[in-house]
Design a protein around this motif. Structure first.
Motif, PDB file in Angstrom:
ATOM      1  N   LEU A  28      17.082  14.202  -9.546  1.00 19.03           N
ATOM      2  CA  LEU A  28      18.151  15.069  -9.065  1.00 19.03           C
ATOM      3  C   LEU A  28      19.008  14.361  -8.038  1.00 19.03           C
ATOM      4  O   LEU A  28      20.229  14.569  -7.965  1.00 19.03           O
ATOM      5  CB  LEU A  28      17.563  16.349  -8.474  1.00 19.03           C
ATOM      6  N   ASN A  29      18.402  13.517  -7.251  1.00 11.55           N
ATOM      7  CA  ASN A  29      19.156  12.774  -6.246  1.00 11.55           C
ATOM      8  C   ASN A  29      20.111  11.797  -6.909  1.00 11.55           C
ATOM      9  O   ASN A  29      21.275  11.665  -6.505  1.00 11.55           O
ATOM     10  CB  ASN A  29      18.194  12.014  -5.320  1.00 11.55           C
ATOM     11  N   SER A  30      19.644  11.124  -7.972  1.00 16.08           N
ATOM     12  CA  SER A  30      20.504  10.140  -8.636  1.00 16.08           C
ATOM     13  C   SER A  30      21.599  10.801  -9.467  1.00 16.08           C
ATOM     14  O   SER A  30      22.684  10.241  -9.613  1.00 16.08           O
ATOM     15  CB  SER A  30      19.654   9.231  -9.539  1.00 16.08           C
ATOM     16  N   LEU A  31      21.332  11.994  -9.973  1.00 17.80           N
ATOM     17  CA  LEU A  31      22.323  12.669 -10.819  1.00 17.80           C
ATOM     18  C   LEU A  31      23.250  13.588 -10.028  1.00 17.80           C
ATOM     19  O   LEU A  31      24.460  13.601 -10.255  1.00 17.80           O
ATOM     20  CB  LEU A  31      21.615  13.490 -11.896  1.00 17.80           C
ATOM     21  N   GLY A  32      22.654  14.370  -9.125  1.00 20.19           N
ATOM     22  CA  GLY A  32      23.453  15.389  -8.457  1.00 20.19           C
ATOM     23  C   GLY A  32      23.610  15.190  -6.968  1.00 20.19           C
ATOM     24  O   GLY A  32      24.293  15.985  -6.303  1.00 20.19           O
ATOM     25  N   GLY A  33      22.950  14.162  -6.430  1.00 21.97           N
ATOM     26  CA  GLY A  33      23.098  13.896  -5.007  1.00 21.97           C
ATOM     27  C   GLY A  33      22.310  14.839  -4.125  1.00 21.97           C
ATOM     28  O   GLY A  33      22.597  14.950  -2.931  1.00 21.97           O
ATOM     29  N   VAL A  34      21.315  15.540  -4.682  1.00 22.01           N
ATOM     30  CA  VAL A  34      20.487  16.435  -3.879  1.00 22.01           C
ATOM     31  C   VAL A  34      19.038  15.953  -3.958  1.00 22.01           C
ATOM     32  O   VAL A  34      18.504  15.743  -5.048  1.00 22.01           O
ATOM     33  CB  VAL A  34      20.609  17.899  -4.355  1.00 22.01           C
ATOM     34  N   ASP A  35      18.430  15.717  -2.815  1.00 26.65           N
ATOM     35  CA  ASP A  35      17.096  15.114  -2.763  1.00 26.65           C
ATOM     36  C   ASP A  35      16.032  16.213  -2.797  1.00 26.65           C
ATOM     37  O   ASP A  35      15.579  16.684  -1.753  1.00 26.65           O
ATOM     38  CB  ASP A  35      16.963  14.256  -1.504  1.00 26.65           C
ATOM     39  N   LEU A  36      15.633  16.596  -4.005  1.00 29.74           N
ATOM     40  CA  LEU A  36      14.615  17.621  -4.197  1.00 29.74           C
ATOM     41  C   LEU A  36      13.606  17.154  -5.234  1.00 29.74           C
ATOM     42  O   LEU A  36      13.993  16.623  -6.284  1.00 29.74           O
ATOM     43  CB  LEU A  36      15.251  18.937  -4.679  1.00 29.74           C
TER      44      LEU A  36
END
Length: 447
Positions: free
Chosen positions: A301-309
């Motif tokens: 999710l961090n690499s795709l959407g910029g949210v670290d979850l």
């Protein structure tokens, strides 16, 4: 003029659509039982949403084009990038952990094989925002309970589980360097699909010693967690991962699905973004491709959407599942009418329509002839349509609501029929409707 659907695509005639609808219904029922909430996204997305995750190489597998606004777009080949985009857009507002599921139609331009087409419907179940193995156990329990809901047992389906962190720690113990890891994972991913000698040669080319190769093959042959702890437990990284898997198995036991599960370190899931526990469901006889697969992807999710979850999820397609259900004789029949309504000879079609309307409003599925026909012809039509009951409105229907009900065909397992329950009651439409409303379900519960 085209004579059929495009290669890799399907027409859904009523029988095929009934199967598709049945699969979707079970997917939804079980997902909601586990308190997952349904969502969806657009079938068309920006092309870079997919190249960001899988590089430009994926373009050859996509249905992509430049739209009239000059944008490079693609029909969705998977749901995870859309999920990442949507979660990132509202990450702060969403209750954690996020428990979402979706049933998208997905498209990939690739070679058709048994169990793989160029389009399919897929159940996606994801948990976002939880790091503990309780979430991993919960996720696998959903997939296994879906199998049980379809009537499949552990004799039909097996869940093969691994942990990429454990495998990485074991490979490190065997002397595999960090630079070699991706290539070794790639060889392990193909262990079942190529001869052992070929795998050994590939591992040798990557620099693994004969001793390390033999140790790796032994690991792939099915060591238990106890054996792993006894043999490698003096390595802290391995001991930690084994302890996590022991908790994971304990939770699976509590969730009632552990008897479906076996440890199999050859399950690595070819996609590099998986980071922890991974699993695949296979038919126990080995006749089909994997039924579903998934696992933990904490960095995606961090690499795709910029949210670290942290996140985990699985996908289950309808093609292989449908083939398995058919092979096990678990197909669903086309929905058939509960009643066929007719008038006595020279009766009034409007009486038929009035009776039909009242039955439908009571929840019954009802068909009738749309033009005047003899009773004999209508009985044949009722049988052909699969109707359970043939209801004839009497000449005095308008005044007294008198009807006659005959059983066209008995529904196996339905118990006492409506005809039997109607016997001591007035032979009126109101009596029939009262029985329908008292029944939990029209067909299969006893009317």
């Amino acid at each position: 003029m085209a004579q059929g659907a495009l290669p890799g695509f399907r027409d859904f005639y009523p029988a095929e659509f009934a199967q598709r609808a049945y699969i979707a219904r079970i997917w939804r029922e079980v997902a909601r039982r586990y308190a997952f909430i349904e969502y969806d996204g657009p079938p068309l997305e920006s092309l870079d949403l997919y190249t960001k995750k899988s590089s430009d190489e994926i373009v050859g597998q996509l249905y992509n084009f430049t739209d009239k606004g000059g944008r490079d777009v693609a029909l969705r080949p998977e749901m995870t990038p859309t999920l990442a985009r949507m979660v990132a857009a509202r990450a702060n507002a969403l209750r954690k952990p996020v428990r979402w599921f979706s049933l998208p139609q997905l498209f990939r331009y690739e070679r058709q094989q048994k169990g793989r087409l160029r389009e399919h419907f897929q159940l996606n179940v994801d948990i976002i925002g939880e790091t503990d193995v309780t979430a991993d156990a919960e996720l696998l329990a959903v997939a296994i309970d879906i199998m049980r809901e379809f009537g499949l047992s552990r004799d039909d389906v097996r869940a093969r589980v691994s942990d990429r962190r454990l495998l990485r720690a074991l490979l490190d113990r065997l002397g595999v360097s960090e630079d070699q890891m991706p290539a070794v994972f790639g060889v392990i991913d193909k262990f079942e699909r190529q001869p052992r000698q070929i795998s050994s040669e590939k591992l040798e080319a990557l620099g693994m010693s004969p001793e390390s190769r033999e140790a790796l093959f032994r690991l792939m042959e099915g060591l238990t967690l106890d054996a792993l702890r006894a043999q490698y437990g003096d390595t802290p990284a391995i001991a930690e991962r084994v302890a996590d898997l022991e908790r994971y198995y304990a939770y699976l036991q509590d969730l009632g699905v552990a008897d479906f599960v076996q440890l199999d370190l050859s399950i690595v899931r070819g996609l590099a973004y998986y980071t922890g526990i991974v699993f695949e469901l296979f038919d126990a006889r080995g006749e089909f491709r994997a039924i579903c697969g998934g696992g933990r992807y904490d960095n995606l999710l961090n690499s795709l959407g910029g949210v670290d979850l942290p996140a985990l999820g699985f996908g289950m397609g309808d093609v292989v599942l449908g083939e398995l259900l058919k092979a096990r004789g678990l197909n669903v029949a086309i929905a058939e009418p509960d009643f066929w309504v007719a008038a006595a000879e020279d009766g009034d079609l409007r009486d038929v329509i009035l009776a039909t309307t009242q039955l439908r409003r009571a929840g019954a599925s009802v068909e009738y002839a749309l033009r005047p026909q003899s009773l004999g012809k209508q009985r044949k039509a009722a049988f052909s349509a699969g109707a359970t009951y043939f209801l004839t409105v009497a000449p005095d229907f308008a005044e007294h609501q008198t009807v006659q009900v005959d059983e066209v065909q008995h529904v196996e397992g339905a118990g006492g029929s409506l005809v039997e329950r109607l016997a001591p009651m007035p032979k009126t439409l109101a009596s029939v409707i009262s029985i329908i409303r008292d029944s939990k379900s029209l067909i299969g519960s006893a009317i």
